[in-house]
Motif scaffolding. Structure first.
Motif, mmCIF file in Angstrom:
data_model
loop_
_atom_site.group_PDB
_atom_site.id
_atom_site.type_symbol
_atom_site.label_atom_id
_atom_site.label_comp_id
_atom_site.label_asym_id
_atom_site.label_seq_id
_atom_site.Cartn_x
_atom_site.Cartn_y
_atom_site.Cartn_z
ATOM 1 N N THR A 71 27.128 30.919 64.158
ATOM 2 C CA THR A 71 28.096 30.924 63.058
ATOM 3 C C THR A 71 29.322 30.082 63.402
ATOM 4 O O THR A 71 29.842 29.359 62.533
ATOM 5 C CB THR A 71 28.531 32.361 62.730
ATOM 6 N N SER A 72 29.790 30.157 64.635
ATOM 7 C CA SER A 72 30.986 29.383 64.990
ATOM 8 C C SER A 72 30.680 27.889 64.947
ATOM 9 O O SER A 72 31.523 27.084 64.539
ATOM 10 C CB SER A 72 31.519 29.802 66.357
ATOM 11 N N GLN A 73 29.462 27.525 65.337
ATOM 12 C CA GLN A 73 29.075 26.106 65.276
ATOM 13 C C GLN A 73 29.058 25.632 63.821
ATOM 14 O O GLN A 73 29.518 24.536 63.513
ATOM 15 C CB GLN A 73 27.698 25.937 65.918
ATOM 16 N N PRO B 185 39.704 18.078 62.568
ATOM 17 C CA PRO B 185 39.044 16.811 62.931
ATOM 18 C C PRO B 185 37.563 17.029 63.241
ATOM 19 O O PRO B 185 37.180 18.080 63.757
ATOM 20 C CB PRO B 185 39.802 16.367 64.202
ATOM 21 N N LEU B 186 36.750 16.045 62.896
ATOM 22 C CA LEU B 186 35.313 16.153 63.153
ATOM 23 C C LEU B 186 35.044 16.114 64.650
ATOM 24 O O LEU B 186 35.644 15.326 65.378
ATOM 25 C CB LEU B 186 34.596 14.981 62.476
ATOM 26 N N THR B 187 34.166 16.994 65.105
ATOM 27 C CA THR B 187 33.979 17.144 66.552
ATOM 28 C C THR B 187 32.626 16.653 67.044
ATOM 29 O O THR B 187 32.403 16.604 68.231
ATOM 30 C CB THR B 187 34.110 18.631 66.934
ATOM 31 N N GLY B 188 31.698 16.352 66.163
ATOM 32 C CA GLY B 188 30.406 15.851 66.625
ATOM 33 C C GLY B 188 29.387 16.933 66.926
ATOM 34 O O GLY B 188 28.301 16.624 67.403
ATOM 35 N N VAL B 189 29.715 18.213 66.676
ATOM 36 C CA VAL B 189 28.670 19.239 66.826
ATOM 37 C C VAL B 189 27.794 19.186 65.582
ATOM 38 O O VAL B 189 28.178 18.612 64.570
ATOM 39 C CB VAL B 189 29.260 20.655 67.025
ATOM 40 N N GLY C 47 34.089 18.897 71.132
ATOM 41 C CA GLY C 47 33.491 19.855 70.208
ATOM 42 C C GLY C 47 32.703 20.922 70.951
ATOM 43 O O GLY C 47 32.878 22.120 70.730
ATOM 44 N N ALA C 48 31.838 20.489 71.858
ATOM 45 C CA ALA C 48 31.049 21.432 72.650
ATOM 46 C C ALA C 48 31.964 22.274 73.544
ATOM 47 O O ALA C 48 31.733 23.463 73.742
ATOM 48 C CB ALA C 48 30.020 20.679 73.496
ATOM 49 N N LEU C 49 33.030 21.639 74.066
ATOM 50 C CA LEU C 49 33.991 22.372 74.901
ATOM 51 C C LEU C 49 34.583 23.536 74.111
ATOM 52 O O LEU C 49 34.641 24.678 74.598
ATOM 53 C CB LEU C 49 35.105 21.419 75.352
ATOM 54 N N PHE C 50 34.988 23.255 72.890
ATOM 55 C CA PHE C 50 35.575 24.309 72.048
ATOM 56 C C PHE C 50 34.572 25.430 71.802
ATOM 57 O O PHE C 50 34.906 26.613 71.889
ATOM 58 C CB PHE C 50 36.053 23.708 70.726
ATOM 59 N N LEU C 51 33.319 25.057 71.537
ATOM 60 C CA LEU C 51 32.285 26.062 71.269
ATOM 61 C C LEU C 51 32.048 26.957 72.481
ATOM 62 O O LEU C 51 31.985 28.181 72.359
ATOM 63 C CB LEU C 51 30.970 25.381 70.903
#
Lengths: 166, 445
Positions: free
Chosen positions: B378-380, B393-397, B223-227
């Motif tokens: 906003t993206s988060q 899928p849920l990412t944990g952010v 999740g953090a990687l994607f952000l």
């Protein structure tokens, strides 16, 4: 929890939903209004944010110079990507980047952009400084930059309200 | 002729002065305080024995008073965007209210309320940081390596969860990726706003973003990687204008991600990914804990309907990790979908105001910093809300400002502080412009 609490919670859920929506709508209204003011400032006041002026003449020709306001930093060229767009002078997109530091203009030629001082045999490479009143040649244009007059008032004190409410 | 010129300058100064007026924030302050008071007044009597809940009674006074006092304090120090500040206060108070409504017997809401002053201090630090770094700086380039080292710190600590993204020091634990988001926005703004001859000049910034993503991949914090990935791409595109390069990178990343997910079984440490994807595709026909969490989250959102089940009357506490991962589901069940949409709209307003701030900036660094901060928040939000709604899928952010947790709140407040700081510089510059225009008029008389 008591029956009274449940009744109040069920009644107030409509109030809370309305409040949440009202917060979002009020914030949106404020943003649209402030955004329009900011856009009008940018569009109508050409001295907004300007700390200097760039005068542009076709190189080697006489005539009235075109003047462009300069912010503290930006790009100059012939295309839409540039902060200062000068058409019809053979400039690249962008031709050079500039930054006004103290009383000089720091110029960094962009890729393919030839910038030279009068008398130079070849185009300058890398960042170089230009003082007020000095001319530079870029494309088919001759440019000269001047700083705006010193500000009459000091910067606003920290606790001064600069906003007024409409 | 000079009289006409003088008249024109007078008119210009007056119109400029009018344009500097900002829309009155008092109604928004009233709405936010009214929301806080009504919620806390109701929760005060949400007890089994009929006695008043002391914590809710305290918050009944502290939340609106704290919002008002903090707004006045910060506004006196710097000419900040008060609408942004009030929206942040609204979201922070929503966090305390929702946690109290869902968890009456545990101390989650008390802990979150204790984090609020720390978050406020982080906001002040963010304002000071963005007012200190007014342009590209070698110091920021030098900060790249320490940031990478801090991001890699969790690799030295073992945790029970699949993603190794926490650092535990005794009883205290924090998530470096949350605190590094503002630092990353600052460093990338510095790198991508530099004047450059060609794309190679922005390579240090791009490599920094890539290195952060690589560390997060090793930590399995996808999740953090994607952000961090989309933040780097967005700031690169906004700062340099090289859209084609950015599109090529996105395309390449998309292809690599698809291949990675397909063959995740064969990669050491990522074998859980295929199972997670299968559960996400069909959470209704399996009894694994993560599938139950997805089902309960969806049921929770649906149970709320349009107006919610009533404050404190929901069953959101049955959803696993509802305080952080599924806080949006809890908000939807407590307050309803209309309110939840309002919360999403608030984040988009933050993005719009960030855009407005960025467009009014006098130099590229500040503009890019303002854009980066607003985009990150906003993206988060989009990532976590779409995860709660089962779109991705849920990412944990975490949901910025609303999810429980000190690291998340501190990171989000730092980002908001930097955005407010850039806005305050714009306001001072506009005031100076007005003084200059007025001085020109006075000199003529």
């Amino acid at each position: 929890m008591s029956h009274t609490y449940q009744v109040w919670a069920l009644v107030l859920r409509y109030v809370l939903a309305a409040l949440g929506l009202a917060v979002a709508l009020r914030a949106l209204y404020m943003t649209v209004r402030d955004g329009r003011s900011a856009a009008r400032i940018r569009a109508t006041h050409n001295s907004y944010g300007a700390v200097g002026v760039l005068s542009v003449l076709p190189a080697g020709k006489l005539g009235k110079a075109q003047k462009y306001s300069l912010a503290r930093s930006g790009s100059v060229g012939g295309g839409s990507k540039c902060d200062v767009r000068i058409k019809g002078m053979g400039l690249k997109n962008p031709h050079f980047e500039y930054e006004i530091t103290r009383r000089t203009l720091q110029i960094t030629p962009a890729s393919g952009g030839d910038v030279r001082m009068p008398g130079d045999k070849s185009a300058r490479a890398g960042t170089f400084s230009v003082a007020q009143g000095q001319h530079i040649l870029a494309g088919r244009a001759e440019m000269c930059f001047q700083l705006s007059k010193p500000r009459a008032a000091a910067r606003s004190p920290l606790n001064k309200r600069v906003y007024r409410e409409k | 002729m000079s009289r006409l010129r003088l008249k024109k300058q007078n008119a210009q100064a007056e119109s400029f002065k009018k344009l500097l007026y900002r829309t009155n924030e008092q109604p928004l302050l009233f709405l936010v305080c009214a929301f806080q008071i009504i919620c806390m007044a109701l929760l005060t009597f949400k007890t089994a024995d009929g006695k008043a809940d002391i914590f809710s009674l305290r918050m009944l006074f502290l939340l609106p008073f704290g919002t008002y006092a903090a707004l006045k304090l910060v506004s006196r120090m710097w000419p900040i965007d008060r609408a942004l500040f009030l929206l942040t206060a609204f979201l922070c108070s929503l966090s305390v209210i929702t946690l109290r409504a869902v968890f009456t017997t545990t101390s989650k809401a008390e802990t979150q309320a204790l984090y609020l002053p720390i978050g406020f201090a982080a906001m002040l630090i963010g304002i000071c940081v963005s007012r200190t770094f007014m342009s590209c700086s070698g110091f920021l380039r030098a900060a790249m390596l320490p940031c990478l080292a801090l991001m890699a710190l969790p690799l030295a600590f073992t945790t029970a969860s699949a993603a190794r993204s926490w650092v535990k020091l005794g009883t205290f634990q924090f998530q470096p990726s949350e605190l590094l988001k503002p630092a990353t926005a600052l460093i990338l703004a510095s790198e991508f706003s530099r004047p450059a001859k060609n794309v190679k000049a922005w390579l240090p910034g791009a490599l920094f973003g890539a290195a952060l993503c690589a560390v997060l991949l090793v930590q399995r914090d996808l999740g953090a990687l994607f952000l961090f990935f989309i933040l780097t791409i967005a700031m690169f595109t906004a700062g340099t204008g090289h859209r084609k390069t950015a599109l090529c990178v996105i395309l390449l990343a998309g292809i690599l991600s698809a291949v990675f997910v397909t063959y995740a079984d064969r990669i050491q440490g990522f074998s859980y990914l295929s199972a997670r994807m299968a559960i996400w595709r069909d959470p209704w026909n399996t009894d694994i804990e993560s599938a139950r969490q997805i089902r309960q989250g969806l049921i929770s959102i649906a149970s709320g309907g349009l107006f919610g089940s009533g404050l404190g009357l929901s069953s959101a506490r049955k959803v696993a990790v509802v305080g952080s991962d599924y806080i949006f589901a809890a908000v939807s069940e407590e307050f309803g979908m209309i309110f939840a949409l309002g919360v999403i709209a608030v984040y988009f307003v933050i993005l719009l105001r960030g855009r407005m701030t960025a467009l009014s900036c006098r130099n590229r660094f500040q503009a890019l910093l303002a854009f980066g901060c607003a985009f990150e928040l906003t993206s988060q939000m989009l990532l976590i809300v779409m995860g709660n709604l089962h779109i991705i899928p849920l990412t944990g952010v975490t949901l910025p400002f609303v999810s429980e947790g000190g690291s998340s709140l501190a990171g989000s407040m730092l980002l908001m502080g930097m955005l407010l700081g850039v806005g305050s510089i714009n306001a001072q510059d506009e005031y100076d412009d007005l003084m200059r225009v007025s001085a020109g008029r006075r000199a003529k008389t």
